[in-house]
Each structure stands twice: as structure tokens, then as C-alpha cells.
Motif scaffolding. Structure first.
Motif, PDB file in Angstrom:
ATOM      1  N   GLN A  52       1.090  -1.578   0.070  1.00  0.00           N
ATOM      2  CA  GLN A  52      -0.163   0.161  -0.019  1.00  0.00           C
ATOM      3  C   GLN A  52       0.871   1.188   0.059  1.00  0.00           C
ATOM      4  OE1 GLN A  52      -2.467   0.648   3.138  1.00  0.00           O
ATOM      5  NE2 GLN A  52      -4.222   1.120   2.053  1.00  0.00           N
ATOM      6  N   ARG A  53       0.698   1.839  -0.695  1.00  0.00           N
ATOM      7  CA  ARG A  53       1.282   3.777  -1.033  1.00  0.00           C
ATOM      8  C   ARG A  53       0.704   4.182  -0.727  1.00  0.00           C
ATOM      9  NH1 ARG A  53       4.447   4.277  -6.297  1.00  0.00           N
ATOM     10  NH2 ARG A  53       2.109   3.794  -7.780  1.00  0.00           N
ATOM     11  N   ILE A  54       0.886   5.215  -0.220  1.00  0.00           N
ATOM     12  CA  ILE A  54       0.308   6.717   0.357  1.00  0.00           C
ATOM     13  C   ILE A  54       0.709   8.103  -0.116  1.00  0.00           C
ATOM     14  CG2 ILE A  54      -0.648   7.455   2.610  1.00  0.00           C
ATOM     15  CD1 ILE A  54      -1.028   5.295   4.088  1.00  0.00           C
ATOM     16  N   ILE A  55       0.480   9.134  -0.614  1.00  0.00           N
ATOM     17  CA  ILE A  55       0.456   9.750  -1.370  1.00  0.00           C
ATOM     18  C   ILE A  55       0.376  11.223  -0.852  1.00  0.00           C
ATOM     19  CG2 ILE A  55       1.474  10.858  -3.649  1.00  0.00           C
ATOM     20  CD1 ILE A  55       1.243   7.951  -4.490  1.00  0.00           C
ATOM     21  N   VAL A  71      -4.513  16.904  -0.146  1.00  0.00           N
ATOM     22  CA  VAL A  71      -5.810  15.495  -0.913  1.00  0.00           C
ATOM     23  C   VAL A  71      -3.606  14.150  -0.461  1.00  0.00           C
ATOM     24  CG1 VAL A  71      -5.620  14.358  -3.137  1.00  0.00           C
ATOM     25  CG2 VAL A  71      -5.710  16.685  -2.863  1.00  0.00           C
ATOM     26  N   ARG A  72      -4.785  13.135   0.560  1.00  0.00           N
ATOM     27  CA  ARG A  72      -4.116  12.010   0.459  1.00  0.00           C
ATOM     28  C   ARG A  72      -4.861  11.090  -0.637  1.00  0.00           C
ATOM     29  NH1 ARG A  72      -3.322   9.532   6.249  1.00  0.00           N
ATOM     30  NH2 ARG A  72      -2.377   7.079   5.433  1.00  0.00           N
ATOM     31  N   GLN A  73      -3.954   9.698  -1.020  1.00  0.00           N
ATOM     32  CA  GLN A  73      -4.246   9.299  -1.879  1.00  0.00           C
ATOM     33  C   GLN A  73      -3.605   8.015  -2.033  1.00  0.00           C
ATOM     34  OE1 GLN A  73      -2.932  10.332  -6.549  1.00  0.00           O
ATOM     35  NE2 GLN A  73      -4.063   8.318  -6.941  1.00  0.00           N
ATOM     36  N   THR A  74      -4.353   7.201  -1.588  1.00  0.00           N
ATOM     37  CA  THR A  74      -3.960   5.840  -1.186  1.00  0.00           C
ATOM     38  C   THR A  74      -3.820   4.854  -3.084  1.00  0.00           C
ATOM     39  OG1 THR A  74      -4.796   6.110   0.645  1.00  0.00           O
ATOM     40  CG2 THR A  74      -3.958   3.627   0.401  1.00  0.00           C
ATOM     41  N   ILE A  75      -2.936   4.293  -2.515  1.00  0.00           N
ATOM     42  CA  ILE A  75      -2.640   3.081  -3.814  1.00  0.00           C
ATOM     43  C   ILE A  75      -2.474   2.196  -3.790  1.00  0.00           C
ATOM     44  CG2 ILE A  75      -1.392   3.033  -6.222  1.00  0.00           C
ATOM     45  CD1 ILE A  75      -0.958   6.221  -6.244  1.00  0.00           C
ATOM     46  N   GLU A  76      -3.391   0.636  -3.794  1.00  0.00           N
ATOM     47  CA  GLU A  76      -2.498  -0.435  -3.651  1.00  0.00           C
ATOM     48  C   GLU A  76      -2.321  -1.212  -4.791  1.00  0.00           C
ATOM     49  OE1 GLU A  76      -5.540  -2.508  -1.369  1.00  0.00           O
ATOM     50  OE2 GLU A  76      -6.386  -0.781  -0.047  1.00  0.00           O
TER      51      GLU A  76
END
Length: 81
Positions: A52-55, A71-76
Motif C-alpha cells: 500500500q502506497r500513500i501519497i 489531498v491524500r491518495q492511497t494506491i494498493e
């Protein structure tokens, strides 16, 4: 995954092909244990890994010096062979 296949093959050889009698160790039981361990390693490798990567980024309108929103974006990501 190669180690799992190797363990399963060696286990199958010990279980089904080797007919040696030893008083210390039971080769068919060792073969079954190796096959089960190899299957577990293969299953674990096929499952894949998941990260999981959180930007977090700040958005600013043009010409502004302070951010107006965060803005918080979560990429799995999932690795699949």
C-alpha cells in the motif's frame, strides 16, 4: 517458488521411489513432510504480495503561496506472476 517445487519433487521421490529400510528415520514420512512444505511454499508464492502506497500532496491555486487543500491518495498494488 522454485524451492517449493524442489521440495515437493524430492519429497515425492522419497515417498514413492526410494525403497531403502532404515531403523533411524522413515523415508516415506520425511517425503510427505517435504511435499507438504513444498506445497506450502508454492501456495505462499502464488498468493502474491500486496503493498500500500500513500501519497499526500498539497494543491494550490495558481499564484497562491499557501495551500488550499491537502489531498491524500492511497494506491494498493499487488504483484501477480
Amino acid at each position: 517458488m522454485g524451492v517449493g517445487v524442489l521440495l515437493a519433487v524430492v519429497g515425492a521421490i522419497l515417498t514413492f521411489a526410494v525403497r531403502a529400510n532404515t531403523s533411524v528415520i522413515s523415508l516415506p514420512i520425511v517425503g510427505i513432510i517435504l511435499m507438504v512444505a513444498g506445497a506450502g511454499i508454492i501456495w505462499h508464492a502464488r498468493k502474491g504480495t500486496q503493498r500500500q502506497r500513500i501519497i499526500t500532496r498539497e494543491e494550490r491555486p495558481s499564484g497562491a503561496s499557501t495551500p488550499t487543500s491537502t489531498v491524500r491518495q492511497t494506491i494498493e498494488e499487488r504483484d501477480i506472476d
